[in-house]
Design an enzyme around this catalytic site. Structure first.
Site, short mmCIF file in Angstrom:
data_model
loop_
_atom_site.label_atom_id
_atom_site.label_comp_id
_atom_site.label_asym_id
_atom_site.label_seq_id
_atom_site.Cartn_x
_atom_site.Cartn_y
_atom_site.Cartn_z
N HIS A 1 36.07 42.18 54.59
CA HIS A 1 36.29 40.67 54.38
C HIS A 1 37.44 40.22 54.13
O HIS A 1 37.72 39.06 54.22
CB HIS A 1 35.29 40.17 53.33
CG HIS A 1 35.62 40.56 51.79
ND1 HIS A 1 35.35 41.53 50.90
CD2 HIS A 1 36.45 39.71 51.02
CE1 HIS A 1 35.95 41.17 49.58
NE2 HIS A 1 36.58 40.12 49.68
N ASP B 1 32.67 48.05 52.66
CA ASP B 1 33.59 46.57 52.93
C ASP B 1 35.07 47.33 53.00
O ASP B 1 35.94 46.99 52.05
CB ASP B 1 33.54 45.87 51.69
CG ASP B 1 34.08 44.54 51.72
OD1 ASP B 1 34.84 44.20 52.81
OD2 ASP B 1 33.52 43.63 51.09
N SER C 1 40.31 41.76 45.72
CA SER C 1 39.60 42.54 46.77
C SER C 1 40.74 43.45 47.76
O SER C 1 41.72 43.08 47.99
CB SER C 1 39.07 41.44 47.80
OG SER C 1 37.81 41.38 47.27
N1 ARG Z 1 32.16 38.19 46.76
C1 ARG Z 1 33.52 38.84 47.44
C2 ARG Z 1 34.75 38.03 46.79
O1 ARG Z 1 34.38 37.16 45.98
C3 ARG Z 1 33.19 38.44 48.90
C4 ARG Z 1 32.42 39.09 49.72
C5 ARG Z 1 32.14 38.61 51.03
N2 ARG Z 1 31.00 38.93 51.69
C6 ARG Z 1 30.35 38.06 51.93
N3 ARG Z 1 29.04 38.41 52.36
N4 ARG Z 1 30.60 36.70 51.94
O2 ARG Z 1 35.41 37.66 47.66
N1 ASP Z 2 35.49 39.51 46.16
C1 ASP Z 2 36.63 39.07 45.43
C2 ASP Z 2 37.82 39.12 46.33
O1 ASP Z 2 37.89 39.01 47.66
C3 ASP Z 2 36.97 39.93 44.33
C4 ASP Z 2 36.13 39.33 43.10
O2 ASP Z 2 36.15 38.31 42.83
O3 ASP Z 2 35.93 40.10 42.02
O4 ASP Z 2 38.89 39.12 45.79
#
Ligand code: ARG
Ligand code: ASP
Length: 721
Positions: free
Chosen positions: A86, A222, A656
């Site tokens: 991502h 990921d 991330s």
């Molecule tokens: N929750 C993850 C973080 O905040 C992002 C994951 C991205 N994937 C998704 N299905 N939107 O960035």
């Molecule tokens: N998914 C998040 C990121 O993209 C990580 C988090 O918020 O824990 O940095």
């Protein structure tokens, strides 16, 4: 007195939201020696110096800021780096076409000549950091006004940065910590020739999609792979085919034995924002007003888009990327509100503020500085409340339809022509450019875009009207009452249908002969100008003043909290600077009667498989590898390939892609998310519930090696087994 204050400190620690028991904290690498013994107690076998050392290569030389908001890590001496799928997403999309859809099918460079340059992507490596508080605050006296203070600081910062960079190719920045009680200088090396090396197909890299996002148990692969290039002297240089792979001072070794429940891990990366010191007033605003408003508007947007995406694959593609972003924030805030509520965060903060006030009123000296702080916060926050909502609704609701976004560009065009005194010809040139942009909006007639965008506009504007504008925005209220019998939806429907911006023909007509007067009478432009004028010209300047006052209160408040707890090691809030978080691989109980284990395996992917649901499709190749147990060296002792694991490292957005390392500083995972129950950790950390989610490095290498057959990449890495 002395005794009493001891009792007070004790009482404080019971209630304090700031006492970092267990694994809370994102620590500065430069000051890690203070945490070393605690880290070693928890299982670390290396030293703080192995992690950060300016004079010798250390783990910090393998960690980078990837782009503007993710982390990455080197895994070979040829500049090969790992980050999240991502995080690489935008660049994978940019190289994808319908014929060569790398996003859907994955991309693997089988040799360096196949790697794809990513224009605009940069990699930032920290050369060194330094505490420059005294230099930055030189000449700052308590008697200075806020503005004078800011100006002195600005001048000092400029000087320090020039000094740090005038005889080298580095870039430097200075960031405030603890609301300006401390300042650190960061001297960085920034590389701009970065190339895409590998990405799994979306149904691996984004497996589970938005349904599994922010959740444990997780089965998402990921990760994506890039390479940094440098000139012949190993220095940063713009893209050139003559550039060669960068040789980092350090790259991470990979531990294929992985980690198990209880094992020590640490995460080294660039967390973006946390707000641990917020007062009860601010937490109340977030939990009860701001997050709920955001969630409500986004729920209505997601309803519209999700329905549209299910209508055709073309519509899915059209909205997928946007929806991922909308859904990511939406889901996080839902978790955050629940978590704050469950913890009684506001009550905890109120209790703490009572303790603070007792402490602050013990001596006259303290009283003079800290005695009135909590009251002042209360006043300022209540003054900011409706202005903040006005701004929040502008960004979350008003500006989310294409109609309003396009309206916004037309208004700025008019503003620009007035500000820069553009001639008629120059103005028309700009308008022609706007026509080109609008073309993409009207492209693909087979898509239902107008209907969808109209629903977005009417639904979000209606929430804005009912929940805010009706009582706070006279102009709109009168419009609705006088011309539309008090029915806001009829008004917004009218605006959409009658604006030139919703018709290709009318847009061309209006813009080909650009005349601001005609344009300003358009119903959409008229509505947006009224809102824009009020928010940007009136509210924002007020908000800036209040925010700067609130900030200066926090500077004193946080100083007070630290004085009150001298002897305790505080960590500064995340601010997109390099940090170390540490903890242990740890299960948790999300709710009554449910236990979550620490690891998931490839078996769970097969359990989740559903060919009917886009996010749960599994590639045949992966199924075959699973069926034949063709796992190579990537299985655990039970013969399964681990996919993801959780630990108690305190992380946030920006982490991330961060390397997750074992007790010896070897790579065992790539951080990519948090659990839903723990998303309030940006405000208040709960050791029982907060977990970071990491991709197990064995699944990552299994995909590279067995699924993609990119042995060339595995050969570059150093693996310890
Ligand atoms: N929750 C993850 C973080 O905040 C992002 C994951 C991205 N994937 C998704 N299905 N939107 O960035
Ligand atoms: N998914 C998040 C990121 O993209 C990580 C988090 O918020 O824990 O940095």
């Amino acid at each position: 007195m002395f005794k009493k204050s001891i009792i007070l400190v004790f009482a404080f620690s019971l209630f304090s939201p700031f006492v970092s028991i267990a694994d809370e904290g994102m620590w500065l690498p430069l000051l890690l020696n203070k945490r070393e013994s605690d880290m070693q107690k928890k299982g670390m076998k290396i030293t703080a110096k192995d992690i950060y050392d300016v004079n010798n290569s250390s783990l910090k030389d393998a960690v980078m800021l990837f782009g503007g908001g993710c982390t990455g890590e080197f895994v070979s001496n040829e500049g090969l780096l790992l980050t999240n799928h991502h995080c690489g997403y935008g660049n994978i999309v940019r190289h994808s076409t319908v014929e060569r859809d790398y996003l859907t099918n994955g991309f693997w460079a089988m040799n360096k000549s196949e790697e794809l340059p990513c224009e605009g992507l940069s990699i930032t490596l920290l050369v060194y950091m330094e505490d420059v508080t005294n230099k930055v605050l030189k000449g700052v006296e308590d008697s200075l006004s806020q503005l004078e203070r800011e100006n002195v600081i600005k001048d000092n910062i400029k000087k320090i940065i020039t000094e740090a960079t005038n005889s080298n190719h580095y870039k430097a920045e200075i960031k405030p910590f603890f609301y300006g009680n401390q300042y650190f200088l960061y001297v960085n090396e920034v590389f701009t020739d970065v190339r895409l090396v590998g990405a799994p197909p979306s149904n691996i890299g984004k497996f589970g999609g938005d349904t599994d996002n922010w959740m444990w148990p997780r089965h998402t692969g990921d990760f994506s792979i890039f390479r940094v290039y440098a000139n012949k002297d190993n220095k940063p240089a713009g893209y050139s085919k003559d550039n060669i792979p960068f040789t980092p001072k350090k790259f991470l070794k990979i531990n294929l034995n992985g980690v198990e429940e209880g094992d020590f891990t640490f995460v080294f990366g660039y967390p973006g924002t946390t707000q641990q010191f917020l007062t009860s007033h601010a937490v109340d605003r977030i939990e009860n007003f701001e997050d709920p408003a955001r969630i409500k508007v986004r729920t209505s947007r997601l309803n519209v888009y999700n329905q549209a995406m299910n209508q055709s694959p073309a519509q899915r593609l059209r909205y997928a990327a946007g929806v991922a972003g909308i859904a990511n924030g939406w889901k996080k805030w839902i978790g955050e509100v629940k978590g704050l509520n469950r913890l009684g965060a506001v009550e905890r903060k109120i209790e703490f503020e009572k303790q603070f006030n007792v402490w602050a009123n013990i001596t006259q000296d303290r009283k003079d500085v800290y005695g009135g702080l909590i009251k002042d916060f209360e006043k300022l926050y209540s003054k900011a409340a409706s202005i903040e909502m006005s701004y929040l609704y502008l960004t979350e609701a008003v500006l989310c339809s294409d109609l309003m976004k396009n309206g916004r560009s037309i208004i700025s065009l008019i503003d620009k022509s007035e500000r820069d005194n553009l001639s008629k010809g120059e103005m028309q040139k700009e308008a022609d450019k706007a026509i080109e942009k609008l073309k993409s909006y009207f492209a693909n007639d087979y898509l239902n875009h107008k209907e969808i965008d109209k629903s977005i506009f009417v639904e979000t504007m209606n929430i804005y009207y009912e929940d805010f504008a009706k009582t706070n925005f006279q102009w709109i209220k009168e419009k609705v009452d006088n011309n539309f019998k008090g029915n806001a939806k009829t008004y917004f429907d009218y605006v959409y249908e009658n604006s030139f911006l919703s018709s290709k023909k009318e847009s061309e007509k209006h813009l080909r002969k650009f005349n601001p007067k005609n344009i300003l009478s358009d119903p959409a432009i008229e509505l947006l100008s009224a809102i824009w004028g009020s928010v940007i010209e009136k509210d924002i300047p007020n908000l800036v003043v209040i925010d700067s006052k609130i900030d200066s209160l926090y500077r004193l408040y946080v100083r007070g909290i630290m004085e009150m707890n001298s002897g305790k090691d505080f960590y500064p809030d995340a601010n997109l600077t390099l940090r170390v978080a540490y903890g242990n691989v740890k299960p948790y109980k999300p709710r009554d009667g449910v236990n979550y284990f620490t690891h998931t395996t490839i078996k769970g992917i097969m359990e989740k498989e559903n060919p009917e649901i886009y996010d749960y499709v599994v590639e045949n190749k992966l199924k075959e590898l699973y069926k034949n147990k063709d796992y190579g060296r990537y299985a655990n002792s039970k013969g399964e390939v681990p996919v993801a694991f959780i630990a108690s490292n305190h992380t946030t957005g920006g982490n991330s892609g961060s390397p997750v390392m074992d007790a010896n500083g070897n790579l065992v995972g790539i951080n990519f998310d948090r659990n839903w129950e723990g998303t309030m950790s940006d405000i208040i950390y709960d050791p029982d519930q907060c977990r970071n989610i990491s991709l197990d490095i064995r699944y990552c290498l299994f995909i590279i090696d067995k699924f993609a057959g990119a042995k060339n990449l595995i050969d570059e890495m150093t693996i310890v087994e």
